[in-house]
Design a protein around this motif. Structure first.
Motif, PDB file in Angstrom:
ATOM      1  N   GLY A  92       0.814  -1.211   0.000  1.00 55.53           N
ATOM      2  CA  GLY A  92       0.000   0.000   0.000  1.00 55.53           C
ATOM      3  C   GLY A  92       0.848   1.262   0.000  1.00 55.53           C
ATOM      4  N   THR A  93       1.910   1.262   0.793  1.00 50.69           N
ATOM      5  CA  THR A  93       2.830   2.405   0.821  1.00 50.69           C
ATOM      6  C   THR A  93       3.534   2.558  -0.520  1.00 50.69           C
ATOM      7  N   TYR A  94       3.943   1.430  -1.112  1.00 50.93           N
ATOM      8  CA  TYR A  94       4.545   1.463  -2.445  1.00 50.93           C
ATOM      9  C   TYR A  94       3.590   2.134  -3.433  1.00 50.93           C
ATOM     10  N   ALA A  95       2.319   1.756  -3.407  1.00 55.79           N
ATOM     11  CA  ALA A  95       1.333   2.312  -4.340  1.00 55.79           C
ATOM     12  C   ALA A  95       1.204   3.828  -4.164  1.00 55.79           C
ATOM     13  N   GLU A  96       1.220   4.282  -2.923  1.00 53.69           N
ATOM     14  CA  GLU A  96       1.126   5.719  -2.658  1.00 53.69           C
ATOM     15  C   GLU A  96       2.346   6.461  -3.207  1.00 53.69           C
ATOM     16  N   GLU A  97       3.525   5.890  -3.010  1.00 52.43           N
ATOM     17  CA  GLU A  97       4.750   6.533  -3.491  1.00 52.43           C
ATOM     18  C   GLU A  97       4.832   6.502  -5.019  1.00 52.43           C
ATOM     19  N   LEU A  98       4.336   5.423  -5.621  1.00 52.95           N
ATOM     20  CA  LEU A  98       4.292   5.366  -7.087  1.00 52.95           C
ATOM     21  C   LEU A  98       3.383   6.458  -7.631  1.00 52.95           C
ATOM     22  N   GLU A  99       2.246   6.659  -7.000  1.00 50.12           N
ATOM     23  CA  GLU A  99       1.333   7.720  -7.437  1.00 50.12           C
ATOM     24  C   GLU A  99       2.005   9.093  -7.315  1.00 50.12           C
ATOM     25  N   ARG A 100       2.730   9.314  -6.227  1.00 55.66           N
ATOM     26  CA  ARG A 100       3.468  10.569  -6.065  1.00 55.66           C
ATOM     27  C   ARG A 100       4.498  10.750  -7.175  1.00 55.66           C
ATOM     28  N   THR A 101       5.188   9.666  -7.503  1.00 53.41           N
ATOM     29  CA  THR A 101       6.222   9.720  -8.537  1.00 53.41           C
ATOM     30  C   THR A 101       5.612  10.059  -9.899  1.00 53.41           C
ATOM     31  N   LEU A 102       4.517   9.376 -10.235  1.00 52.22           N
ATOM     32  CA  LEU A 102       3.852   9.637 -11.513  1.00 52.22           C
ATOM     33  C   LEU A 102       3.309  11.063 -11.566  1.00 52.22           C
ATOM     34  N   ASN A 103       2.705  11.514 -10.479  1.00 49.82           N
ATOM     35  CA  ASN A 103       2.155  12.869 -10.444  1.00 49.82           C
ATOM     36  C   ASN A 103       3.255  13.915 -10.600  1.00 49.82           C
ATOM     37  N   THR A 104       4.421  13.647 -10.003  1.00 53.45           N
ATOM     38  CA  THR A 104       5.540  14.580 -10.115  1.00 53.45           C
ATOM     39  C   THR A 104       6.045  14.647 -11.547  1.00 53.45           C
ATOM     40  N   MET A 105       6.160  13.490 -12.202  1.00 53.88           N
ATOM     41  CA  MET A 105       6.572  13.466 -13.610  1.00 53.88           C
ATOM     42  C   MET A 105       5.597  14.272 -14.473  1.00 53.88           C
ATOM     43  N   LYS A 106       4.316  14.039 -14.258  1.00 54.75           N
ATOM     44  CA  LYS A 106       3.309  14.671 -15.112  1.00 54.75           C
ATOM     45  C   LYS A 106       3.213  16.175 -14.853  1.00 54.75           C
ATOM     46  N   ARG A 107       3.402  16.560 -13.616  1.00 58.07           N
ATOM     47  CA  ARG A 107       3.370  17.992 -13.294  1.00 58.07           C
ATOM     48  C   ARG A 107       4.621  18.697 -13.824  1.00 58.07           C
ATOM     49  N   LYS A 108       5.757  18.038 -13.719  1.00 58.79           N
ATOM     50  CA  LYS A 108       7.025  18.654 -14.119  1.00 58.79           C
ATOM     51  C   LYS A 108       7.162  18.730 -15.640  1.00 58.79           C
ATOM     52  N   TRP A 109       6.688  17.679 -16.319  1.00 62.79           N
ATOM     53  CA  TRP A 109       6.813  17.615 -17.779  1.00 62.79           C
ATOM     54  C   TRP A 109       5.475  17.226 -18.396  1.00 62.79           C
ATOM     55  N   PRO A 110       4.508  18.147 -18.412  1.00 62.70           N
ATOM     56  CA  PRO A 110       3.153  17.791 -18.850  1.00 62.70           C
ATOM     57  C   PRO A 110       3.051  17.345 -20.305  1.00 62.70           C
ATOM     58  N   THR A 111       4.046  17.687 -21.120  1.00 64.46           N
ATOM     59  CA  THR A 111       3.983  17.298 -22.532  1.00 64.46           C
ATOM     60  C   THR A 111       4.681  15.969 -22.815  1.00 64.46           C
ATOM     61  N   ALA A 112       5.414  15.449 -21.841  1.00 62.87           N
ATOM     62  CA  ALA A 112       6.182  14.216 -22.065  1.00 62.87           C
ATOM     63  C   ALA A 112       5.259  13.004 -22.088  1.00 62.87           C
ATOM     64  N   ARG A 113       5.607  12.027 -22.902  1.00 60.87           N
ATOM     65  CA  ARG A 113       4.898  10.752 -22.925  1.00 60.87           C
ATOM     66  C   ARG A 113       5.667   9.770 -22.058  1.00 60.87           C
ATOM     67  N   ILE A 114       4.991   9.190 -21.086  1.00 60.08           N
ATOM     68  CA  ILE A 114       5.641   8.392 -20.048  1.00 60.08           C
ATOM     69  C   ILE A 114       5.393   6.906 -20.294  1.00 60.08           C
ATOM     70  N   VAL A 115       6.469   6.122 -20.150  1.00 64.34           N
ATOM     71  CA  VAL A 115       6.389   4.674 -20.339  1.00 64.34           C
ATOM     72  C   VAL A 115       6.989   3.972 -19.126  1.00 64.34           C
ATOM     73  N   TYR A 116       6.200   3.105 -18.511  1.00 64.09           N
ATOM     74  CA  TYR A 116       6.707   2.249 -17.443  1.00 64.09           C
ATOM     75  C   TYR A 116       7.191   0.943 -18.055  1.00 64.09           C
ATOM     76  N   VAL A 117       8.418   0.540 -17.726  1.00 66.68           N
ATOM     77  CA  VAL A 117       8.987  -0.710 -18.221  1.00 66.68           C
ATOM     78  C   VAL A 117       8.861  -1.760 -17.129  1.00 66.68           C
ATOM     79  N   ALA A 118       8.002  -2.740 -17.353  1.00 67.33           N
ATOM     80  CA  ALA A 118       7.814  -3.820 -16.386  1.00 67.33           C
ATOM     81  C   ALA A 118       8.903  -4.857 -16.596  1.00 67.33           C
ATOM     82  N   ALA A 119       9.784  -4.999 -15.614  1.00 66.96           N
ATOM     83  CA  ALA A 119      10.923  -5.911 -15.726  1.00 66.96           C
ATOM     84  C   ALA A 119      10.461  -7.358 -15.866  1.00 66.96           C
TER      85      ALA A 119
END
Length: 214
Positions: free
Chosen positions: A96-123
């Protein structure tokens, strides 16, 4: 044929799978070279999505926060590999804590670079991590990416790369360098050049091409 990637910029965040472990080149470097993209790599060995005081690479969120404000065309990142150890072995936090931190990370990326296209690489499927923990992290990660309109380059789900199979572990992963290059017979975590070119590069390149042509 123009796939929309040549000349584009890409930032890469994450852990040793993105950084390259003890080798300075990873799948991110090979994809960028193949597609004639400009790569800036911020990944660190040992990095986690969640905050683990004992994790050697700090949080991936910190990589994002410390990166330049100049927007790239694309962002690629991974995460969860070291979190699986932090959660299962070290009990540093929970899913649950991981999920919260992932959401923070994604939100920070999107806020910082709103025009960037983001790709998560699932190992790939990791024989070096607890399986149930991997599956729990995968479930919440894919859900968060879908909710945030983040594309997924799904090496885990779209390839046969699975280091629970000892033959694959030996053939496709490394821990140490041999004559300056990634060797074989690794722990199952870090893909060597054969693992990268066989499984990672095709999936990541295809996903980047797909979203570039939207």
């Amino acid at each position: 044929m123009d796939n929309g990637l040549a000349g584009r910029s890409v930032y890469a965040f994450g852990d040793s799978i993105v950084y390259g472990h003890v080798y300075p080149r990873s799948f991110a470097d090979l994809v960028a070279e193949q597609e004639s993209m400009t790569l800036t790599k911020f990944a660190r060995n040992g990095a986690t999505i969640g905050a683990d005081p004992h994790a050697s690479g700090g949080q991936i969120l910190a990589q994002v926060e410390e990166a330049t404000d100049i927007a790239p065309d694309f962002v690629i990142f991974d995460g969860g590999t070291n979190d699986a150890q932090s959660i299962f072995r070290d009990r540093a936090y929970d899913v649950g804590t991981y999920a919260e931190e992932l959401e923070r990370t994604l939100n920070t990326m999107k806020r910082k670079w709103p025009t960037a296209r983001i790709v998560y690489v699932a190992a790939h499927k990791l024989g070096s991590r607890d399986w149930d923990t991997q599956m729990a992290l995968r479930k919440v990660t894919l859900q968060a990416c879908r909710q945030s309109d983040v594309a997924i380059a799904d090496v885990f789900g779209e390839t046969t790369f699975d280091t629970r199979d000892d033959g694959q572990r030996v053939k496709y992963t490394f821990d140490d360098l041999v004559n300056g290059f990634p060797g074989t017979d690794g722990s199952g975590t870090h893909p060597n050049m054969a693992g990268i070119t066989t499984f990672y590069v095709p999936v990541v390149s295809a996903r980047l091409q797909q979203i570039s042509l939207r």
